[in-house]
Motif scaffolding. Structure first.
Motif, PDB file in Angstrom:
ATOM      1  N   ASP A   8       1.078  -1.101  -0.106  1.00 46.44           N
ATOM      2  CA  ASP A   8       0.162  -0.256  -0.014  1.00 46.44           C
ATOM      3  C   ASP A   8       0.809   1.359  -0.123  1.00 46.44           C
ATOM      4  O   ASP A   8       1.449   1.648   0.990  1.00 46.44           O
ATOM      5  N   HIS A  10      -0.237   4.334  -1.166  1.00 43.07           N
ATOM      6  CA  HIS A  10      -1.455   5.479  -0.580  1.00 43.07           C
ATOM      7  C   HIS A  10      -0.686   6.835  -1.044  1.00 43.07           C
ATOM      8  O   HIS A  10      -0.602   7.792  -0.227  1.00 43.07           O
ATOM      9  N   HIS A 149      -3.286  -4.729   2.068  1.00 39.81           N
ATOM     10  CA  HIS A 149      -4.356  -4.411   2.570  1.00 39.81           C
ATOM     11  C   HIS A 149      -4.375  -4.011   4.287  1.00 39.81           C
ATOM     12  O   HIS A 149      -4.896  -2.988   4.502  1.00 39.81           O
ATOM     13  N   HIS A 151      -1.610  -3.374   5.912  1.00 37.10           N
ATOM     14  CA  HIS A 151      -0.522  -2.507   6.163  1.00 37.10           C
ATOM     15  C   HIS A 151       0.397  -2.996   7.274  1.00 37.10           C
ATOM     16  O   HIS A 151       1.095  -2.455   7.770  1.00 37.10           O
TER      17      HIS A 151
HETATM   18 ZN    ZN Z   1      -4.470   0.319   2.161  1.00 33.91          ZN
END
Ligand code: ZN
Length: 244
Positions: A8, A10, A149, A151
């Motif tokens: 992730d 982000h 997902h 983390h």
């Molecule tokens: Zn995430």
């Protein structure tokens, strides 16, 4: 082949730059992202450009799908929702289309990739227990699948000495000799939640059958001020320093 797998991201550009540099020094041949490339962070467009520039192969995460209007934003908590709505205003039509068309799973030459689970990738469930990993381990048609997902780095596996059992491992080094199937959660580049604020990067040497996760320092304050300047919730900046 030597892979680097990025959890992730982000839209944390500084963390992404740091792990890409780390991968370059490690002479990685293939870069893979397990999705959630945007959401939370304040540099979504620059993040996508960098992923394209480095030919990173990407699966779709739930935040990517929400930015592309494929998931109702109401299912997210308020700060995640605010970031998703802001991200939509920052991306071009073609960038949003690219997010919309990302595959949910990928089969690469030596591994599979999904964001949350391999068995039901479209429902973005959380694998918090060995029981919740069973369906994905049953469905796997390769020795190793990389996911993100949550983390938090953790591996769910079927041990070679007893492949009827599902076990988990918090080890950051894994020998594929020891398991018949492994689901490796690689942690997060851009918003780690295991109380280690450094960016996570996983490596996979398919010839040696070895997987390991390293952590990379980056300038968190730079990314935190970008979040504040964008007017995103303060908590999204603060959590980066804590790794939560
Ligand atoms: Zn995430």
């Amino acid at each position: 082949m030597k892979y680097a797998i990025l959890g992730d991201i982000h839209a944390n550009l500084t963390a992404l730059e740091a792990v890409l540099e780390h991968a370059r020094k490690a002479r990685v041949e293939r870069l893979v992202s397990v999705g959630d490339v945007v959401g939370y962070g304040a540099a979504p467009s620059a993040t996508l450009s960098l992923l394209h520039e480095h030919s990173v192969v990407v699966v779709q995460g739930n935040h990517d799908a929400a930015c592309a209007q494929q998931i109702d934003v109401q299912v997210f908590n308020p700060s995640a929702r605010a970031a998703i709505e802001w991200t939509r205003t920052q991306l071009s039509r073609s960038e949003l289309d690219w997010l919309a068309k990302l595959p949910l799973t990928l089969h690469l030459p030596h591994c599979c990739v999904a964001h949350a689970t391999f068995a039901h990738p479209e429902s973005f469930e959380y694998m918090h227990s060995t029981k919740s990993a069973d369906a994905s381990l049953d469905a796997l048609d390769c020795a190793v699948c990389f996911v993100g997902h949550t983390h938090v780095p953790v591996t769910m596996l079927r041990p070679r000495e007893d492949s009827t059992r599902t076990a988990y491992s918090l080890e950051t080094e894994l020998d594929l000799e020891d398991s018949v199937r492994a689901l490796v959660n690689v942690g997060s580049v851009g918003q780690p939640r295991d109380e280690d604020p450094r960016a996570a990067i996983a490596f996979y040497d398919s010839d040696a059958g070895r997987i390991w996760i390293e952590r990379v320092e980056y300038e968190i304050s730079r990314e935190a001020s970008r979040i504040r300047q964008a007017g995103l919730p303060q908590a999204l900046a603060d959590r980066l320093f804590l790794g939560v």
